[in-house]
Design an enzyme around this catalytic site. Sequence first.
Site, PDB file in Angstrom:
ATOM      1  N   GLY A 189       0.843  -1.208   0.000  1.00 25.75           N
ATOM      2  CA  GLY A 189       0.000   0.000   0.000  1.00 25.75           C
ATOM      3  C   GLY A 189       0.874   1.252   0.000  1.00 25.75           C
TER       4      GLY A 189
ATOM      5  NE  ARG B 207      13.618  16.909  -2.487  1.00 25.72           N
ATOM      6  CZ  ARG B 207      14.194  17.361  -1.388  1.00 25.72           C
ATOM      7  NH1 ARG B 207      14.246  16.605  -0.300  1.00 25.72           N
ATOM      8  NH2 ARG B 207      14.737  18.576  -1.374  1.00 25.72           N
TER       9      ARG B 207
ATOM     10  N   GLY C 214       5.812  -2.172   3.414  1.00 28.24           N
ATOM     11  CA  GLY C 214       5.409  -2.783   4.676  1.00 28.24           C
ATOM     12  C   GLY C 214       5.969  -4.191   4.838  1.00 28.24           C
TER      13      GLY C 214
ATOM     14  CG  ASP D  10      -1.546  -0.774   7.920  1.00 28.07           C
ATOM     15  OD1 ASP D  10      -2.496   0.019   7.779  1.00 28.07           O
ATOM     16  OD2 ASP D  10      -1.348  -1.744   7.156  1.00 28.07           O
TER      17      ASP D  10
ATOM     18  N   GLY E   8     -10.365  12.677  21.604  1.00 26.40           N
ATOM     19  CA  GLY E   8     -11.202  12.492  22.791  1.00 26.40           C
ATOM     20  C   GLY E   8     -12.361  11.546  22.537  1.00 26.40           C
TER      21      GLY E   8
ATOM     22  CD  GLU F 186     -17.258  10.326  23.829  1.00 24.84           C
ATOM     23  OE1 GLU F 186     -17.066  10.276  22.604  1.00 24.84           O
ATOM     24  OE2 GLU F 186     -17.096  11.366  24.501  1.00 24.84           O
TER      25      GLU F 186
ATOM     26  NE  ARG G 227     -26.652  18.656  21.543  1.00 24.88           N
ATOM     27  CZ  ARG G 227     -27.936  18.363  21.342  1.00 24.88           C
ATOM     28  NH1 ARG G 227     -28.749  18.244  22.368  1.00 24.88           N
ATOM     29  NH2 ARG G 227     -28.397  18.216  20.112  1.00 24.88           N
TER      30      ARG G 227
ATOM     31  CG  HIS H 298      -8.307   3.286  -0.198  1.00 23.82           C
ATOM     32  ND1 HIS H 298      -9.365   2.415  -0.067  1.00 23.82           N
ATOM     33  CD2 HIS H 298      -7.202   2.532  -0.374  1.00 23.82           C
ATOM     34  CE1 HIS H 298      -8.919   1.170  -0.175  1.00 23.82           C
ATOM     35  NE2 HIS H 298      -7.611   1.207  -0.364  1.00 23.82           N
TER      36      HIS H 298
HETATM   37  O1  F6P Z   1      -1.450  -1.687   4.514  1.00 25.96           O
HETATM   38  C1  F6P Z   1      -2.003  -0.450   4.246  1.00 25.96           C
HETATM   39  C2  F6P Z   1      -3.490  -0.571   4.049  1.00 25.96           C
HETATM   40  O2  F6P Z   1      -3.983   0.737   3.796  1.00 25.96           O
HETATM   41  C3  F6P Z   1      -4.264  -1.221   5.199  1.00 25.96           C
HETATM   42  O3  F6P Z   1      -4.516  -0.329   6.239  1.00 25.96           O
HETATM   43  C4  F6P Z   1      -5.499  -1.669   4.494  1.00 25.96           C
HETATM   44  O4  F6P Z   1      -6.078  -2.779   5.151  1.00 25.96           O
HETATM   45  C5  F6P Z   1      -4.990  -2.068   3.140  1.00 25.96           C
HETATM   46  O5  F6P Z   1      -3.767  -1.389   2.937  1.00 25.96           O
HETATM   47  C6  F6P Z   1      -5.930  -1.734   1.998  1.00 25.96           C
HETATM   48  O6  F6P Z   1      -5.383  -2.283   0.856  1.00 25.96           O
HETATM   49  P1  F6P Z   1      -5.780  -1.836  -0.615  1.00 25.96           P
HETATM   50  O7  F6P Z   1      -5.231  -0.466  -0.857  1.00 25.96           O
HETATM   51  O8  F6P Z   1      -5.138  -2.873  -1.467  1.00 25.96           O
HETATM   52  O9  F6P Z   1      -7.277  -1.839  -0.673  1.00 25.96           O
END
Ligand code: F6P
Length: 320
Positions: A12, A22, A103, A128, A186, A188, A215, A250
Amino acid sequence: MIKKIGILTSGGDAPGMNAAIRAIVRTAINSGIQVLGIRDGYLGLHQERIFELKRDDVADILNRAGTILGTARFPAFKDEAVRKDAMSILRKHEIDGLVVIGGEGSYKGAKLLSFEGFPCVCIPGTIDNDIPGTDYSIGFSTALRNVIDDVDKLRDTASSHKRISLVETMGRNCGDLALYASVACGAEYVIVPERQFSLEELYKNIDDGLKQGKRHAIVLICENVLDIKELAADLETHTGLEIRTTILGHVQRGGSPTAFDRIVASQMGSYAVDLIKRGVGGVCIGIQDNHIVHHEIAESLCQMQHKFDVNLYNLSNLLI
Ligand code: F6P
């Protein structure tokens, strides 16, 4: 003597990846090293989509999210034959070392390539924040800012209507985005994979808030923990209030990177080139206690865990 390095971004996309690209390009060129960009991660490597990156190619990208190299998920890279092809492509282009930004999945590919004899250096890039061996991954700070901006907006409308707002964040199996946002906004209640979810506790926090005259109630939920619609139905029955659910999705991954993401990405990118110049491979970079560090990729994947911040979780519950 290192003459040429390659860069790819994988998995991702994460805001700040461009800042890392860069920094790699400019640090390398300043040391007389040529840089090749590889399009769309390991997939583009397999398809030999490789081109030279010059100083000007990385101008005006520091402030842009996403990745100019493109990215992809390419599970076929687990296959040894696919990796062998990739290695011969890297050798054909006379690449001496590869920087992989991504990642955990991207780390696994780099670990295998390194084991098989091709030196790789990984930079943690994912919103993540779930990568072992680093306190922060590039992109987390920007995604957190995005979540906070949206939750603040949701609070405005929730409190006007006296509603409960359930908000799902990304994070895959790591609750950091939801947790950090819960303290910053903040909330809950926060629901994260690292802690057992208790419906009774959630009811109590919301009931207490309503008794005190609140509220609205904001509940932050990390994705993949529970079904947000089912939780909304339970809460509606329990409180008699209207519930609205929002899956942020996204939008969390876009927008101009924060100063923190830009700076850390620049530091890590430059450090990656220094490591390759020193002949260090099979490692991943991190930031720990405010210092840029590196670990063996294998050690980081097998023996380290990204730490869940219990103190922050307790604080989130304390401050409601
Ligand atoms: O690993 C990054 C991430 O944005 C996760 O948070 C999410 O579960 C996943 O990628 C979404 O993947 P894709 O962009 O392939 O839908």
